[in-house]
Design a protein around this motif. Structure first.
Motif, PDB file in Angstrom:
ATOM      1  N   UNK A 124      -0.746  -0.755 -13.352  1.00  0.00           N
ATOM      2  CA  UNK A 124      -1.116  -0.721 -11.841  1.00  0.00           C
ATOM      3  C   UNK A 124       0.178  -0.003 -11.040  1.00  0.00           C
ATOM      4  N   UNK A 125       0.840  -1.131 -10.332  1.00  0.00           N
ATOM      5  CA  UNK A 125       1.864  -0.798  -9.317  1.00  0.00           C
ATOM      6  C   UNK A 125       2.402  -1.987  -9.111  1.00  0.00           C
ATOM      7  N   UNK A 126       3.779  -1.978  -8.462  1.00  0.00           N
ATOM      8  CA  UNK A 126       4.250  -2.981  -7.672  1.00  0.00           C
ATOM      9  C   UNK A 126       3.789  -2.954  -5.976  1.00  0.00           C
ATOM     10  N   UNK A 127       3.849  -4.054  -5.605  1.00  0.00           N
ATOM     11  CA  UNK A 127       3.523  -4.165  -3.982  1.00  0.00           C
ATOM     12  C   UNK A 127       4.223  -3.257  -3.292  1.00  0.00           C
ATOM     13  N   UNK A 128       5.499  -3.138  -3.752  1.00  0.00           N
ATOM     14  CA  UNK A 128       6.628  -2.747  -3.075  1.00  0.00           C
ATOM     15  C   UNK A 128       6.374  -0.986  -3.153  1.00  0.00           C
ATOM     16  N   UNK A 129       5.849  -0.379  -4.036  1.00  0.00           N
ATOM     17  CA  UNK A 129       5.524   1.136  -4.279  1.00  0.00           C
ATOM     18  C   UNK A 129       4.572   1.562  -3.132  1.00  0.00           C
ATOM     19  N   UNK A 130       3.582   1.495  -3.037  1.00  0.00           N
ATOM     20  CA  UNK A 130       2.964   2.278  -1.761  1.00  0.00           C
ATOM     21  C   UNK A 130       3.448   1.970  -0.563  1.00  0.00           C
ATOM     22  N   UNK A 131       3.832   0.729  -0.413  1.00  0.00           N
ATOM     23  CA  UNK A 131       4.535   0.487   0.929  1.00  0.00           C
ATOM     24  C   UNK A 131       5.681   1.342   1.228  1.00  0.00           C
ATOM     25  N   UNK A 132       6.485   1.350   0.242  1.00  0.00           N
ATOM     26  CA  UNK A 132       7.728   2.341   0.291  1.00  0.00           C
ATOM     27  C   UNK A 132       7.444   3.581   0.805  1.00  0.00           C
ATOM     28  N   UNK A 133       6.423   4.146  -0.162  1.00  0.00           N
ATOM     29  CA  UNK A 133       5.927   5.553  -0.107  1.00  0.00           C
ATOM     30  C   UNK A 133       5.297   5.752   1.191  1.00  0.00           C
ATOM     31  N   UNK A 134       4.509   5.059   1.854  1.00  0.00           N
ATOM     32  CA  UNK A 134       4.076   5.208   3.448  1.00  0.00           C
ATOM     33  C   UNK A 134       5.113   4.928   4.359  1.00  0.00           C
ATOM     34  N   UNK A 179      -3.349   4.269  12.416  1.00  0.00           N
ATOM     35  CA  UNK A 179      -3.335   3.391  11.474  1.00  0.00           C
ATOM     36  C   UNK A 179      -3.036   3.821  10.151  1.00  0.00           C
ATOM     37  N   UNK A 180      -1.985   3.338   9.394  1.00  0.00           N
ATOM     38  CA  UNK A 180      -1.448   3.711   8.088  1.00  0.00           C
ATOM     39  C   UNK A 180      -1.697   2.676   7.184  1.00  0.00           C
ATOM     40  N   UNK A 181      -1.869   3.000   5.838  1.00  0.00           N
ATOM     41  CA  UNK A 181      -1.975   1.626   4.865  1.00  0.00           C
ATOM     42  C   UNK A 181      -1.416   1.860   3.335  1.00  0.00           C
ATOM     43  N   UNK A 182      -1.304   0.873   2.853  1.00  0.00           N
ATOM     44  CA  UNK A 182      -1.478   1.114   1.349  1.00  0.00           C
ATOM     45  C   UNK A 182      -2.747   1.610   1.045  1.00  0.00           C
ATOM     46  N   UNK A 183      -2.957   2.278  -0.084  1.00  0.00           N
ATOM     47  CA  UNK A 183      -4.148   2.842  -0.124  1.00  0.00           C
ATOM     48  C   UNK A 183      -5.536   1.995  -0.518  1.00  0.00           C
ATOM     49  N   UNK A 184      -5.026   0.844  -0.826  1.00  0.00           N
ATOM     50  CA  UNK A 184      -6.221  -0.240  -1.010  1.00  0.00           C
ATOM     51  C   UNK A 184      -7.121  -0.251   0.200  1.00  0.00           C
ATOM     52  N   UNK A 185      -6.543   0.094   1.378  1.00  0.00           N
ATOM     53  CA  UNK A 185      -7.131  -0.030   2.508  1.00  0.00           C
ATOM     54  C   UNK A 185      -8.550   0.577   2.647  1.00  0.00           C
TER      55      UNK A 185
END
Ligand code: PHB
Length: 386
Positions: free
Chosen positions: A142-152, A247-253
């Protein structure tokens, strides 16, 4: 009589290899996923994806049939150690596949590390799983929690926003997603002025939305998923904030949630390693097969489940189905290019996917890919020694 006996002997010789092949024991897969609670739909999508890949291989992986043992982990960390130990000790599973919730996944990683059982994590992003808890027998599809957060964080900084408020559930996934966002956003010149949170899986957002309105930041970053994400997006719009504070998010939003969010999600920008409009032949074939099998559109969770099964296949192909050869399985996976619907990816040193983070914009009922937020982003794997 003699001829009859000869025929029997010949028949037995012919049948022997077949009989042996038929008795090759099944691979026992312990599926530990949520079947209830705010992440229930995510668990279903992961299982659907996993089973789709197995079905595409004729019901087998590396020539071995698959038997499933399932546990509903309820996304409850308090029950996690008991649940995973039952799978390992009572059910004697060959491989663990799970789970969605980071807190539960950390208990699974500990049990996998202690027992040497192969573990493939098909969602939970807990940084520790491919950080301090990393192990030769633990992998993530899948991913690490850090990854989508960092990208955003990179994207929001590049947009020129200076002050951001973050809002999330107070547990590993929320904390780490916000930490990743903050790291990149502040490196890019922004500042996180307030970090808001509420306990998982609460959805009483009202008081926090009032605080956001009062703080008047340039942007809000959030991590929510599943049922909680549906309610957050609707409440954010109902509070009148969608018009005034982006509003921006990790894509799970907005993944697996758009039917329920309706117009309230329109236009939201998120970062994730999957999108609905990648338009690659690999993804198109996957989406068609998934839609045929389940009468549903796939989402990121379905992809992660599918890829967990692919990874098991790659590992077992290298050992001709022998699950006990952990070192050879690990070696094969470390070298592999995994042909995912998201786009091919490799595993980093700590066994986390190195992957493109797409920038997606909600349009109609789709997360449309509008760019690459971060190319071939590798989790730093902080604290992993292996
Ligand atoms: C997590 O707990 O790690 C988690 C849960 C749901 C998501 C993503 C991460 O969609």
């Amino acid at each position: 009589m003699k001829m009859y006996r000869t025929t029997l002997v010949a028949l037995a010789a012919l049948c022997a290899p077949v009989a042996m092949a038929q008795t090759a024991p099944k691979i026992k897969v312990g599926l530990m996923l949520p079947a209830t609670g705010t992440f229930a739909a995510l668990g279903t999508a992961i299982e659907n994806g996993f089973r789709l890949y197995v079905a595409e291989q004729g019901g087998k992986i590396a020539g071995r049939e698959i038997e499933y043992v399932k546990v509903d982990d309820e996304s409850d960390p308090a029950k996690a150690a008991d649940n995973v130990n039952k799978l390992i000790k009572r059910d004697n599973v060959d491989v663990l596949v799970g789970t969605v919730h980071s807190g539960v996944a950390m208990a699974m990683a500990k049990a996998a590390k202690d027992s040497g059982t192969l573990l493939i994590v098909p969602n939970a992003g807990a940084d520790a799983v491919t950080g301090p808890m990393c192990s030769p027998n633990i992998f993530r599809s899948s991913f690490s929690n850090w990854q989508p957060g960092y990208a955003m964080g990179e994207v929001v900084a590049k947009k020129g926003h200076k002050k951001a408020v973050t809002i999330t559930w107070k547990y590993a996934a929320g904390d780490e997603s916000v930490r990743g966002f903050k790291e990149a956003f502040e490196k890019g010149g922004g500042q996180v002025v307030k970090e808001l949170s509420l306990p998982f899986p609460n959805v009483e957002f009202q008081a926090l939305l009032t605080e956001i309105a009062a703080a008047k930041p340039d942007a809000v970053y959030t991590f929510f998923a599943g049922g909680g994400a549906v309610k957050f997006v609707k409440d954010y719009a109902a509070a009148g904030l969608k018009k005034s504070i982006p509003l921006y998010g990790a894509g799970f939003l907005t993944d697996g949630t758009l039917e329920a969010q309706g117009a309230d999600a329109d236009g939201l920008l998120t970062a994730l390693h999957y999108a609905d409009s990648l338009n690659s032949p690999r993804d198109a074939a996957f989406r068609l097969a998934y839609a045929k099998a389940y009468k549903l559109q796939p989402d990121v969770y379905a992809v992660q489940g599918y890829d967990a099964a692919q990874m098991l296949g790659i590992g077992l192909a290298a050992t001709k189905g022998d699950i006990s050869k952990k070192n050879e399985i690990a070696e094969a996976l470390r070298k592999a290019k995994i042909d995912s619907p998201r786009g091919a990816f490799t595993l980093g040193k700590s066994h986390n996917p190195v992957q493109d983070m797409y920038l997606r914009e909600v349009s109609g009922k789709e997360n449309k890919m509008v760019g690459i937020a971060s190319k071939a982003l590798a989790d730093p794997g902080r604290g992993c020694k292996m």
